[in-house]
Design a protein around this motif. Structure first.
Motif, mmCIF file in Angstrom:
data_model
loop_
_atom_site.group_PDB
_atom_site.id
_atom_site.type_symbol
_atom_site.label_atom_id
_atom_site.label_comp_id
_atom_site.label_asym_id
_atom_site.label_seq_id
_atom_site.Cartn_x
_atom_site.Cartn_y
_atom_site.Cartn_z
ATOM 1 N N ILE A 2 36.443 148.690 45.883
ATOM 2 C CA ILE A 2 36.760 148.427 45.173
ATOM 3 C C ILE A 2 37.977 149.453 44.585
ATOM 4 C CG2 ILE A 2 36.784 148.508 42.596
ATOM 5 C CD1 ILE A 2 33.770 147.130 42.143
ATOM 6 N N LYS A 3 39.072 148.374 44.700
ATOM 7 C CA LYS A 3 40.641 149.669 44.957
ATOM 8 C C LYS A 3 40.950 150.406 43.982
ATOM 9 C CE LYS A 3 44.365 148.348 47.497
ATOM 10 N NZ LYS A 3 44.987 148.347 48.032
ATOM 11 N N VAL A 4 41.110 151.187 42.832
ATOM 12 C CA VAL A 4 41.779 151.940 41.716
ATOM 13 C C VAL A 4 43.525 152.681 42.026
ATOM 14 C CG1 VAL A 4 41.504 153.730 40.218
ATOM 15 C CG2 VAL A 4 39.632 152.785 41.264
ATOM 16 N N SER A 5 43.719 152.030 41.304
ATOM 17 C CA SER A 5 45.382 152.454 41.314
ATOM 18 C C SER A 5 45.331 153.674 39.816
ATOM 19 C CB SER A 5 46.222 151.852 40.385
ATOM 20 O OG SER A 5 46.500 150.348 41.949
ATOM 21 N N VAL A 6 45.772 154.664 40.843
ATOM 22 C CA VAL A 6 46.607 156.276 40.194
ATOM 23 C C VAL A 6 48.086 156.144 39.521
ATOM 24 C CG1 VAL A 6 46.617 158.124 39.344
ATOM 25 C CG2 VAL A 6 44.813 156.921 40.719
ATOM 26 N N ILE A 7 48.377 155.973 38.705
ATOM 27 C CA ILE A 7 49.621 156.045 38.154
ATOM 28 C C ILE A 7 49.928 157.245 38.284
ATOM 29 C CG2 ILE A 7 51.502 154.766 37.263
ATOM 30 C CD1 ILE A 7 50.169 151.932 36.826
ATOM 31 N N CYS A 8 51.082 158.486 38.669
ATOM 32 C CA CYS A 8 50.857 159.234 38.168
ATOM 33 C C CYS A 8 52.583 159.720 37.603
ATOM 34 C CB CYS A 8 50.841 160.286 39.424
ATOM 35 S SG CYS A 8 50.785 161.712 38.431
ATOM 36 N N VAL A 104 34.346 154.499 38.452
ATOM 37 C CA VAL A 104 33.741 153.286 39.182
ATOM 38 C C VAL A 104 32.005 153.037 39.338
ATOM 39 C CG1 VAL A 104 34.063 152.050 40.850
ATOM 40 C CG2 VAL A 104 35.800 153.274 40.593
ATOM 41 N N ALA A 105 31.581 153.716 39.282
ATOM 42 C CA ALA A 105 30.057 153.465 39.578
ATOM 43 C C ALA A 105 29.978 152.608 37.710
ATOM 44 C CB ALA A 105 29.038 153.992 39.820
ATOM 45 N N HIS A 106 30.150 153.151 36.464
ATOM 46 C CA HIS A 106 29.471 153.860 35.047
ATOM 47 C C HIS A 106 30.913 152.366 35.159
ATOM 48 C CE1 HIS A 106 28.812 154.284 31.549
ATOM 49 N NE2 HIS A 106 30.380 154.573 31.337
#
Length: 332
Positions: A2-8, A104-106
């Motif tokens: 699963i992809k996670v996007s971090v917007i900084c 993600v696991a949670h």
């Protein structure tokens, strides 16, 4: 995976931005997309971001020609994000190495009705000295109080309790909300109100983020006349009024509004106090104490200096003391 996007989002964070970006790139979870927006910084922030990107491939960097505001900058990044989950990271905060993997696991263990998860955080000062945790912890690192979980809408109306940078959000939820409200000066209270009424929140009882407390941060400007913070809060309170579902929620909103009326007086937002009072009157009788404060606002008494003294004593002095201890310099 699963992809996670971090917007900084960054604005004048040259002292901290490299550490923030490095904390994303060094995550134990590999399927991470990093999008960085510099909001027309006037220091060396943009140059540091460009240098970091030149040594780390795959980062999308957006450099704004003018400061478009925090909410608009985040939405710029959101338009490019392709992850299932989104993290909103300020360029002075830090993700601990296994934060994304654990979140993600949670998240994947929860039903679809959960749209947001959040956790505990460790606070740092400008010198990266550890101050305390957002929630007090025991010897095992677990929170010593009961943290709201599930339907948190009423809790959101009652008080601030979520440490914003610890959140991970479903992209589908942000799409449903249309992202952040770009008319507002700050994002979190509005997001909590609009999202908590339509989805559940889950608290993850771990310290996964380091949040930096700086005297020049956005939250510390709320006492300044004309900062726009209270004006945005008024807009959010009107949204909450329309979204409320029962009397307990209206009672909580009324109590919150009374506090904002007092703050309007001390910050010299006199006209805004009258609008808050009108909104309160739709819920309940403002009562003599609140009416007296509104009367003082009509007199336009210049008490902002007193509020600044209080704020300096309550908030800034402890920060200065911690910084002095960290640097070995004590005030006399």
């Amino acid at each position: 995976m699963i992809k996670v996007s971090v917007i900084c989002t960054a604005y004048n964070h040259e002292d901290f931005v490299e550490e923030a970006l490095r904390s994303v790139m060094e995550q134990t979870y590999r399927e991470v997309e990093l999008i960085v927006i510099d909001n027309a910084s006037t220091d060396g922030t943009a140059e540091k971001i460009r240098k970091f990107c030149s040594h780390n491939s795959g980062i999308r960097f957006i450099s704004n020609a003018w400061n478009k505001g925090l909410c608009t900058a985040f939405n710029q990044g959101l338009r490019f994000a392709s992850g299932k989950y989104i993290i909103d990271l300020s360029a002075d905060d830090v993700l601990l190495p296994d934060r994304i993997a654990r979140q993600v696991a949670h998240f994947e263990s929860l039903p679809e009705e959960y749209g947001v998860i959040y956790s505990n955080a460790q606070y740092l000062d400008a010198q990266s000295t550890s101050l305390h945790c957002h929630y007090v912890t025991d010897k095992e690192g677990k929170a010593t109080e009961n943290i709201p979980d599930g339907d948190v809408y009423l809790a959101v109306l009652k008080k601030y309790f979520i440490c914003t940078p610890t959140m991970m959000m479903r992209r589908s939820l942000l799409d449903r909300l249309g992202g952040y409200d770009e008319s507002l000066t700050y994002e979190d209270f509005d997001f909590w109100v609009r999202s908590a009424v339509i989805c559940k929140y889950s608290y993850q009882d771990e310290v996964l983020t380091q949040k930096r407390i700086l005297r020049r941060s956005l939250s510390t400007r709320s006492y300044e006349p004309g900062s726009g913070m209270l004006e945005s809060t008024y807009v959010v309170c009107n949204k909450a009024y329309d979204l409320n579902r029962n009397q307990a929620e209206f009672d909580a909103l009324a109590l919150r509004i009374r506090g904002y009326i007092r703050k309007c007086f001390f910050t010299q937002e006199f006209e805004l106090a009258g609008r808050f009072r009108q909104l309160l009157n739709y819920i309940e009788d403002p009562g003599p104490a609140t009416e007296f404060i509104v009367l003082l606002c009509r007199l336009r008494l210049p008490f902002n200096w007193l509020y600044r003294v209080y704020y300096d004593w309550k908030i800034r002095a402890p920060l200065r003391q911690r910084e002095a201890v960290a640097t070995g310099v004590t005030e006399r």
